[in-house]
Design a protein around this motif. Sequence first.
Motif, PDB file in Angstrom:
ATOM      1  N   PRO A 167       0.803  -1.236   0.000  1.00  0.00           N
ATOM      2  CA  PRO A 167       0.000   0.000   0.000  1.00  0.00           C
ATOM      3  C   PRO A 167       0.828   1.274   0.000  1.00  0.00           C
ATOM      4  N   THR A 168       2.036   1.216   0.555  1.00  0.00           N
ATOM      5  CA  THR A 168       2.892   2.398   0.644  1.00  0.00           C
ATOM      6  C   THR A 168       3.853   2.514  -0.527  1.00  0.00           C
ATOM      7  N   TRP A 169       4.312   1.369  -1.033  1.00  0.00           N
ATOM      8  CA  TRP A 169       5.426   1.365  -1.979  1.00  0.00           C
ATOM      9  C   TRP A 169       5.046   1.058  -3.416  1.00  0.00           C
ATOM     10  N   TRP A 170       3.800   0.661  -3.698  1.00  0.00           N
ATOM     11  CA  TRP A 170       3.487   0.138  -5.028  1.00  0.00           C
ATOM     12  C   TRP A 170       3.783   1.139  -6.142  1.00  0.00           C
ATOM     13  N   GLU A 171       3.507   2.430  -5.914  1.00  0.00           N
ATOM     14  CA  GLU A 171       3.729   3.417  -6.977  1.00  0.00           C
ATOM     15  C   GLU A 171       5.206   3.544  -7.318  1.00  0.00           C
ATOM     16  N   LYS A 172       6.061   3.529  -6.301  1.00  0.00           N
ATOM     17  CA  LYS A 172       7.500   3.629  -6.557  1.00  0.00           C
ATOM     18  C   LYS A 172       7.991   2.413  -7.328  1.00  0.00           C
ATOM     19  N   ASP A 173       7.447   1.241  -7.001  1.00  0.00           N
ATOM     20  CA  ASP A 173       7.900   0.031  -7.679  1.00  0.00           C
ATOM     21  C   ASP A 173       7.359  -0.069  -9.101  1.00  0.00           C
ATOM     22  N   VAL A 174       6.148   0.409  -9.324  1.00  0.00           N
ATOM     23  CA  VAL A 174       5.635   0.489 -10.698  1.00  0.00           C
ATOM     24  C   VAL A 174       6.477   1.469 -11.504  1.00  0.00           C
ATOM     25  N   GLN A 175       6.800   2.616 -10.921  1.00  0.00           N
ATOM     26  CA  GLN A 175       7.652   3.598 -11.593  1.00  0.00           C
ATOM     27  C   GLN A 175       9.003   2.978 -11.952  1.00  0.00           C
ATOM     28  N   ALA A 176       9.596   2.245 -11.010  1.00  0.00           N
ATOM     29  CA  ALA A 176      10.895   1.620 -11.256  1.00  0.00           C
ATOM     30  C   ALA A 176      10.813   0.611 -12.396  1.00  0.00           C
ATOM     31  N   MET A 177       9.733  -0.169 -12.445  1.00  0.00           N
ATOM     32  CA  MET A 177       9.573  -1.156 -13.514  1.00  0.00           C
ATOM     33  C   MET A 177       9.456  -0.471 -14.872  1.00  0.00           C
ATOM     34  N   VAL A 178       8.625   0.546 -14.956  1.00  0.00           N
ATOM     35  CA  VAL A 178       8.429   1.232 -16.239  1.00  0.00           C
ATOM     36  C   VAL A 178       9.696   1.964 -16.656  1.00  0.00           C
ATOM     37  N   ASP A 179      10.378   2.630 -15.718  1.00  0.00           N
ATOM     38  CA  ASP A 179      11.645   3.297 -16.049  1.00  0.00           C
ATOM     39  C   ASP A 179      12.650   2.299 -16.611  1.00  0.00           C
ATOM     40  N   LYS A 180      12.697   1.119 -16.021  1.00  0.00           N
ATOM     41  CA  LYS A 180      13.624   0.079 -16.470  1.00  0.00           C
ATOM     42  C   LYS A 180      13.285  -0.420 -17.864  1.00  0.00           C
ATOM     43  N   ARG A 201      -7.174  -1.008 -11.068  1.00  0.00           N
ATOM     44  CA  ARG A 201      -7.385   0.233 -11.826  1.00  0.00           C
ATOM     45  C   ARG A 201      -6.272   1.235 -11.536  1.00  0.00           C
ATOM     46  N   LYS A 202      -5.894   1.355 -10.260  1.00  0.00           N
ATOM     47  CA  LYS A 202      -4.841   2.299  -9.890  1.00  0.00           C
ATOM     48  C   LYS A 202      -3.515   1.930 -10.548  1.00  0.00           C
ATOM     49  N   ILE A 203      -3.180   0.641 -10.518  1.00  0.00           N
ATOM     50  CA  ILE A 203      -1.907   0.210 -11.102  1.00  0.00           C
ATOM     51  C   ILE A 203      -1.917   0.405 -12.616  1.00  0.00           C
ATOM     52  N   ALA A 204      -3.000  -0.024 -13.276  1.00  0.00           N
ATOM     53  CA  ALA A 204      -3.083   0.124 -14.734  1.00  0.00           C
ATOM     54  C   ALA A 204      -3.047   1.588 -15.139  1.00  0.00           C
ATOM     55  N   ASP A 205      -3.754   2.439 -14.403  1.00  0.00           N
ATOM     56  CA  ASP A 205      -3.735   3.868 -14.719  1.00  0.00           C
ATOM     57  C   ASP A 205      -2.342   4.453 -14.538  1.00  0.00           C
ATOM     58  N   LYS A 206      -1.671   4.025 -13.490  1.00  0.00           N
ATOM     59  CA  LYS A 206      -0.310   4.514 -13.243  1.00  0.00           C
ATOM     60  C   LYS A 206       0.615   4.121 -14.390  1.00  0.00           C
ATOM     61  N   ILE A 207       0.526   2.879 -14.817  1.00  0.00           N
ATOM     62  CA  ILE A 207       1.380   2.412 -15.920  1.00  0.00           C
ATOM     63  C   ILE A 207       1.083   3.188 -17.194  1.00  0.00           C
ATOM     64  N   HIS A 208      -0.192   3.353 -17.523  1.00  0.00           N
ATOM     65  CA  HIS A 208      -0.545   4.067 -18.751  1.00  0.00           C
ATOM     66  C   HIS A 208      -0.104   5.533 -18.693  1.00  0.00           C
ATOM     67  N   SER A 209      -0.104   6.113 -17.506  1.00  0.00           N
ATOM     68  CA  SER A 209       0.358   7.499 -17.391  1.00  0.00           C
ATOM     69  C   SER A 209       1.856   7.619 -17.611  1.00  0.00           C
ATOM     70  N   LEU A 210       2.585   6.555 -17.310  1.00  0.00           N
ATOM     71  CA  LEU A 210       4.038   6.550 -17.473  1.00  0.00           C
ATOM     72  C   LEU A 210       4.457   6.069 -18.853  1.00  0.00           C
ATOM     73  N   ASP A 211       3.655   5.169 -19.437  1.00  0.00           N
ATOM     74  CA  ASP A 211       4.014   4.566 -20.723  1.00  0.00           C
ATOM     75  C   ASP A 211       2.738   4.232 -21.482  1.00  0.00           C
ATOM     76  N   SER A 212       2.409   5.059 -22.442  1.00  0.00           N
ATOM     77  CA  SER A 212       1.194   4.848 -23.239  1.00  0.00           C
ATOM     78  C   SER A 212       1.449   4.011 -24.482  1.00  0.00           C
ATOM     79  N   THR A 213       2.668   3.511 -24.652  1.00  0.00           N
ATOM     80  CA  THR A 213       3.034   2.803 -25.878  1.00  0.00           C
ATOM     81  C   THR A 213       2.864   1.298 -25.767  1.00  0.00           C
ATOM     82  N   ARG A 214       2.588   0.796 -24.564  1.00  0.00           N
ATOM     83  CA  ARG A 214       2.501  -0.646 -24.377  1.00  0.00           C
ATOM     84  C   ARG A 214       1.162  -1.015 -23.750  1.00  0.00           C
ATOM     85  N   PHE A 215       0.926  -2.312 -23.643  1.00  0.00           N
ATOM     86  CA  PHE A 215      -0.355  -2.812 -23.173  1.00  0.00           C
ATOM     87  C   PHE A 215      -0.239  -3.316 -21.735  1.00  0.00           C
ATOM     88  N   THR A 216      -1.382  -3.418 -21.087  1.00  0.00           N
ATOM     89  CA  THR A 216      -1.435  -3.958 -19.738  1.00  0.00           C
ATOM     90  C   THR A 216      -2.278  -5.224 -19.723  1.00  0.00           C
TER      91      THR A 216
END
Length: 812
Positions: free
Chosen positions: A362-375, A404-419
């Motif tokens: 609950p505290t760290w998921w956004e940072k870890d999603v960001q790290a995955m997409v950056d990578k 929904r939160k995770i998918a939205d976060k990913i799409h906001s960081l990378d709109s070129t790929r699928f979830t």
Amino acid sequence: MIKTSFNADWLVGKKPGIFGEWGTDNKPHKPVTLPYDAMWENERSKDGRGSIACYPEGEYEYKKSFFVPHEYKDKRVTFEFEGVYNQAMVYINGDFAGQHPYGYSNFYVKADRFLKYGQKNEISVIANNYKDSRWYSGAGIYRNTKMIVGDLIHISLDGIKITTPEIFEDRAVVKVATMIENEGVSTQTVQVLTEIMDADGKIVASDLAPVTTFSGELSSLRQSLLVKAPKLWNVDEPNLYTCRTTVTSNDGVDQELTTFGIRKLTLDTDQGLCINGKVVKLRGACIHHDNGVIGAATIDRAEERRVEILKESGFNALRSAHHPMSKALLDACDRLGMLVMDESFDMWSSVKTDYDYAMSFPTWWEKDVQAMVDKDFNHPCVIMYSIGNEIPEVGSSIGSTWGRKIADKIHSLDSTRFTTNSVNFLLTVIKDLPAMMGNASDNNANENNESGGINTTMNNLGDMITAIIDSDICTERTAESFAYVDVAGYNYAESRYIKDIERFPNRIIVGSETYPNNIDVNWNFVKEHSQIIGDFTWTGWDYLGEAGIGRVHYDVEGPTHLIQSAYPWIAGWCGDIDIIGNRRPVSYYREIVFGLRKTPYIAVQRPEHYTKEVTLSKWSWSDTVSSWSWTGYEKKPIKVEVYSDAEEVELLINGRTIGKKEMDENKRFIAEFDTVYETGEIVAVAYDGGQEVGRMSLHSATGNVILNAVADRTEIEASDRDLAFVMISLEDEHGNLYNTADRKVKVMIEGSGLIQGFGSANPVTEENFFDEEYTTFDGKALAVVRPTGLGSIILTVSAEGCIPKSVRIESR
């Protein structure tokens, strides 16, 4: 920024307490080169958890001394950790400098405030693993580390993002977004030169622009460059380009090289998945992250070798199960042409084991999603992000909103790929199973139950599981979760395919995890329906932990049995490729189903089990070996399997026809022959229209047992990222495998190298991968050699009754 490996000269040992120096256990820390798996070096416990291969869990300390020159006072120093398992705490000169709970994502620690200039410094990393994984996780700093040194004005970490939005036959537009960080005290205008280079190093496009930067702020620049006559990236032609970004300021020059590919992804129900306008069906493999006999150590060459072998075996896509993939594996997939579904989490807010990542999610998921997409962002191999694996919350209207939160976060960081979301339908109703089926199912319905768990539940429900998965309640429970993603990931739910295509005409489906013995049926679904874009088998490469999930049981009493096996089982035994990198018979069967192999394949059931009743789990394949060397079973009955997509196959032994059998898809491409073993030659011949279209033969090993050792490469780089894999086998003078002559093999190394790991693919053993002796399994073992410097490395292999064999490897 200058990035250098920080892998050398570490010490690793058990974590001390604050008064650890007063303790009775003063065993010194062991010197190692990273990546290094601290869990792997322990003796396994007979009472340990089979899910983690019975390795003991614990806490570890990694520490290293390093010198910091005076001139670094005017620069910025950052440490990069590509993966530390688990709950990492980082200290510099004894002071807390950073933490990172998740064991699978990249993180950075800024070091400047802690450093002592002109003298030695010490960094230490504390990591622990305790009831936090459902498979073998390894422990400690098991991926690469870097020391990053930059001027006050520099390209931001992960600050270059490249997209290719417009692609035509004669040109492509490459858009480069560059983020510049000003950590100085004044405003400064810098010059940003962006150059695109082809595989030969030729500059094919460039752009120069000024950017004014402000103290303490990030400044962005977006450049659009035209590449003429582009060479596109795809799985068959993985063409790569390099973007060279140069930032010139008053303080100096910062430069970064970024590899990328020019390719376009599309997804629709009419065509399915297309890359550069061409339909691609995903021949997928799920893979865990360990590297067999070297544990979880993610050394670059080990990752590259895995991709090489998996691609040679017919796969064109990998799903990282169940965590973000390593940078080294992504690099290899880029170079070799392997598509990637990168998975974020195995749990969200509900724990699956006592102390897993759900406690931090609950505290760290956004940072870890960001790290995955950056990578992943600049890797053309990555086509899809999975937001989770078999998440129980998917079946809850409130819990599913995490998706929904995770998918939205990913799409906001990378709109070129699928979830996608890899959903196990059974888990969405797991709490309802006792009411749906009666209390008999209650003991198997607990996901956290070590002795049972979801795998045992799925296996023991038998045909009943299909009715549950196909039920209306499962349809209702998953509707919202699938609405949040681009592709619906179905784990073990191919029975829903046809109905769901009718129910949801706009839904695109991928078999995100499937049973290996269903590939022929599943692949027909993929071929015939554009809405089903691929199949990912469990699993492409065998792995440590989840011990015995693919085990073949003999003479089992009672209607059910536990899927997970106790000590001394160590491996899952469900991979197409075994843990040392050899293809098992199911791998060749799959290649035939994919339509990639026309030559028939011979697999022989182990004759010692001929009279026994066989019980297969849903993850099992027949207990077969591709060999005709069964000493001691002469004139005894034996079963031979022949795999082929031809119309007819014939089996011959020593030139004598044993029988012919018709073959077609309804017979699942398998013909079984009951015969008697005799030494000599066995041949399978495939026919279409009465004409031979392919044949395979095996010969019995005879005479003296010869010890053979072959390195995958005899020249390697003197680097902490390279390895040589030496396959050891017992053969006769003609190269025929002595699979029934197993014996202890001893290895000795001289020169500029060490043995990183040594063992066999035996899924049930009490031996250790760090010892100098190991018993072969089915006539084979593997020694992994790691260079320690420049020069020659001599690996000598010996075994009782055999002439020793030496292999020479040059480290350059």
